[in-house]
Design an enzyme around this catalytic site. Sequence first.
Site, PDB file in Angstrom:
ATOM      1  N   ALA A  66       0.863  -1.174   0.000  1.00  0.00           N
ATOM      2  CA  ALA A  66       0.000   0.000   0.000  1.00  0.00           C
ATOM      3  C   ALA A  66       0.904   1.229   0.000  1.00  0.00           C
ATOM      4  O   ALA A  66       2.067   1.154   0.392  1.00  0.00           O
ATOM      5  CB  ALA A  66      -0.887  -0.017   1.237  1.00  0.00           C
ATOM      6  N   GLU A 112      -0.535  -9.247  -0.641  1.00  0.00           N
ATOM      7  CA  GLU A 112      -1.951  -9.509  -0.351  1.00  0.00           C
ATOM      8  C   GLU A 112      -2.805  -9.434  -1.614  1.00  0.00           C
ATOM      9  O   GLU A 112      -3.720 -10.245  -1.805  1.00  0.00           O
ATOM     10  CB  GLU A 112      -2.446  -8.516   0.705  1.00  0.00           C
ATOM     11  CG  GLU A 112      -1.747  -8.741   2.040  1.00  0.00           C
ATOM     12  CD  GLU A 112      -2.073  -7.706   3.102  1.00  0.00           C
ATOM     13  OE1 GLU A 112      -2.234  -8.095   4.256  1.00  0.00           O
ATOM     14  OE2 GLU A 112      -2.169  -6.511   2.778  1.00  0.00           O
ATOM     15  N   GLU A 132       4.811  -5.208   7.109  1.00  0.00           N
ATOM     16  CA  GLU A 132       4.045  -4.178   7.819  1.00  0.00           C
ATOM     17  C   GLU A 132       4.560  -3.932   9.229  1.00  0.00           C
ATOM     18  O   GLU A 132       4.538  -2.803   9.724  1.00  0.00           O
ATOM     19  CB  GLU A 132       2.556  -4.571   7.880  1.00  0.00           C
ATOM     20  CG  GLU A 132       1.802  -4.420   6.568  1.00  0.00           C
ATOM     21  CD  GLU A 132       1.827  -5.660   5.690  1.00  0.00           C
ATOM     22  OE1 GLU A 132       2.746  -6.509   5.844  1.00  0.00           O
ATOM     23  OE2 GLU A 132       0.936  -5.780   4.830  1.00  0.00           O
TER      24      GLU A 132
HETATM   25  N1  CO8 Z   1       4.592   3.327  -0.634  1.00  0.00           N
HETATM   26  C1  CO8 Z   1       4.957   4.498  -1.168  1.00  0.00           C
HETATM   27  N2  CO8 Z   1       6.072   4.652  -1.902  1.00  0.00           N
HETATM   28  C2  CO8 Z   1       6.862   3.577  -2.075  1.00  0.00           C
HETATM   29  C3  CO8 Z   1       6.535   2.322  -1.540  1.00  0.00           C
HETATM   30  C4  CO8 Z   1       5.333   2.214  -0.777  1.00  0.00           C
HETATM   31  N3  CO8 Z   1       4.915   1.045  -0.272  1.00  0.00           N
HETATM   32  N4  CO8 Z   1       7.509   1.432  -1.871  1.00  0.00           N
HETATM   33  C5  CO8 Z   1       8.405   2.131  -2.601  1.00  0.00           C
HETATM   34  N5  CO8 Z   1       8.014   3.412  -2.734  1.00  0.00           N
HETATM   35  C6  CO8 Z   1       8.714   4.494  -3.436  1.00  0.00           C
HETATM   36  C7  CO8 Z   1       9.921   4.968  -2.651  1.00  0.00           C
HETATM   37  O1  CO8 Z   1       9.521   5.905  -1.676  1.00  0.00           O
HETATM   38  C8  CO8 Z   1      10.763   5.585  -3.748  1.00  0.00           C
HETATM   39  O2  CO8 Z   1      10.227   6.844  -4.065  1.00  0.00           O
HETATM   40  P1  CO8 Z   1      11.226   8.132  -4.176  1.00  0.00           P
HETATM   41  O3  CO8 Z   1      12.116   7.777  -5.343  1.00  0.00           O
HETATM   42  O4  CO8 Z   1      10.288   9.247  -4.442  1.00  0.00           O
HETATM   43  O5  CO8 Z   1      11.977   8.191  -2.882  1.00  0.00           O
HETATM   44  C9  CO8 Z   1      10.493   4.679  -4.950  1.00  0.00           C
HETATM   45  O6  CO8 Z   1       9.259   3.997  -4.651  1.00  0.00           O
HETATM   46  C10 CO8 Z   1      11.559   3.626  -5.142  1.00  0.00           C
HETATM   47  O7  CO8 Z   1      11.737   2.910  -3.931  1.00  0.00           O
HETATM   48  P2  CO8 Z   1      13.161   2.683  -3.236  1.00  0.00           P
HETATM   49  O8  CO8 Z   1      14.075   3.799  -3.533  1.00  0.00           O
HETATM   50  O9  CO8 Z   1      12.919   2.393  -1.781  1.00  0.00           O
HETATM   51  O10 CO8 Z   1      13.649   1.359  -3.992  1.00  0.00           O
HETATM   52  P3  CO8 Z   1      14.687   0.263  -3.467  1.00  0.00           P
HETATM   53  O11 CO8 Z   1      14.961  -0.615  -4.633  1.00  0.00           O
HETATM   54  O12 CO8 Z   1      15.806   0.898  -2.730  1.00  0.00           O
HETATM   55  O13 CO8 Z   1      13.858  -0.582  -2.348  1.00  0.00           O
HETATM   56  C11 CO8 Z   1      11.922  -1.771  -1.514  1.00  0.00           C
HETATM   57  C12 CO8 Z   1      12.752  -1.367  -2.737  1.00  0.00           C
HETATM   58  C13 CO8 Z   1      12.728  -2.710  -0.610  1.00  0.00           C
HETATM   59  C14 CO8 Z   1      10.684  -2.482  -2.021  1.00  0.00           C
HETATM   60  C15 CO8 Z   1      11.531  -0.517  -0.695  1.00  0.00           C
HETATM   61  O14 CO8 Z   1      10.981   0.446  -1.585  1.00  0.00           O
HETATM   62  C16 CO8 Z   1      10.527  -0.758   0.390  1.00  0.00           C
HETATM   63  O15 CO8 Z   1      10.877  -1.275   1.445  1.00  0.00           O
HETATM   64  N6  CO8 Z   1       9.230  -0.363   0.179  1.00  0.00           N
HETATM   65  C17 CO8 Z   1       8.202  -0.467   1.161  1.00  0.00           C
HETATM   66  C18 CO8 Z   1       7.730  -1.876   1.311  1.00  0.00           C
HETATM   67  C19 CO8 Z   1       6.672  -1.964   2.396  1.00  0.00           C
HETATM   68  O16 CO8 Z   1       6.918  -1.698   3.551  1.00  0.00           O
HETATM   69  N7  CO8 Z   1       5.448  -2.367   2.008  1.00  0.00           N
HETATM   70  C20 CO8 Z   1       4.358  -2.529   2.918  1.00  0.00           C
HETATM   71  C21 CO8 Z   1       3.538  -1.291   2.921  1.00  0.00           C
HETATM   72  S1  CO8 Z   1       2.280  -1.353   4.192  1.00  0.00           S
HETATM   73  C22 CO8 Z   1       1.009  -2.173   3.482  1.00  0.00           C
HETATM   74  O17 CO8 Z   1       1.081  -2.644   2.377  1.00  0.00           O
HETATM   75  C23 CO8 Z   1      -0.255  -2.283   4.290  1.00  0.00           C
HETATM   76  C24 CO8 Z   1      -1.288  -3.101   3.522  1.00  0.00           C
HETATM   77  C25 CO8 Z   1      -2.685  -2.679   3.853  1.00  0.00           C
HETATM   78  C26 CO8 Z   1      -3.676  -3.299   2.878  1.00  0.00           C
HETATM   79  C27 CO8 Z   1      -3.407  -2.886   1.458  1.00  0.00           C
HETATM   80  C28 CO8 Z   1      -4.328  -3.529   0.491  1.00  0.00           C
HETATM   81  C29 CO8 Z   1      -3.971  -3.275  -0.938  1.00  0.00           C
END
Ligand code: CO8
Length: 258
Positions: A66, A112, A132
Amino acid sequence: LKTYESILVERRGRVGLITLNRPQALNALNRQIMLDVTDAVAVFDADDSIGAMVITGSAKAFAAGADIKEMQPLGYVDIFKSDKFGPWDILTRTRKPIIAAVAGFALGGGCELAMMCDFILAADTAKFGQPEIKLGVTPGMGGTQRFTHAVGKAKAMEMCLTGRMMDAAEAERAGLVARIVEADKLLDDAIATAQTIASMSMPVAMMVKECINAAMNMPLNEGLRFEKRVFHSTFALADQKEGMQAFVDKRKADFKNI
Ligand code: CO8
């Protein structure tokens, strides 16, 4: 076909293809992408010329969860009242089969979403996780439920409590994914698989999907009874006559979806 802001939608034969397209955010699932995907799925589900769907992302990410930046300012009442992610439920009410074709990250809501589809085909680059807990929240769209059904309690506990990722090989061993495919062949394989499904009798494919989903929700004796009733009902179809006649005639069945 409509055009959408955050997804690409195509028709490939009898297959409806939905590609998540927010590359700047690794396909993070914000409100717009949710509105787009749920609309496209409903349109394909209602279209008689479509027999199955594929949802995919990019080579780098199916979806990295998300959208954290969108959720970050919300309080309890905001998220409770809006049921922000509720509209995703339509995927689980869809009657035609949906394949998730996953390459790269499928994290949090991304994992999910993949699990809301009927099965997952994983590229060898796929990485799954429910991180999460690292954000100070629990999973909220099946990450403690569908995930546990798929991989069992031990792995679900370890994955959700540590937030670590699993690779495609581990996901296949654990039963989270149906099959692993080389990354550059993932989409072709997923579309061919969906095309195979779409060439079956549509009502029968819908019934198979309904019966297998019943297995997730019903005790075994009720599920077996449900399955038997559905099996009997297939003998009312012209497609049952055609399928069995084609076998006897040693030819391929030509189903009319009736
Ligand atoms: N939300 C918003 N932006 C994101 C997300 C995210 N989940 N994931 C990545 N991005 C953005 C980054 O902020 C970045 O943006 P910017 O260039 O503007 O800084 C861009 O995407 C590229 O990401 P990274 O630079 O971080 O890329 P890396 O290759 O270094 O890392 C990762 C990749 C490991 C995937 C890393 O981006 C990461 O850890 N992302 C978050 C993963 C996460 O925690 N996901 C869980 C989110 S919580 C959730 O899903 C709750 C679910 C609730 C139900 C949803 C139903 C659909």
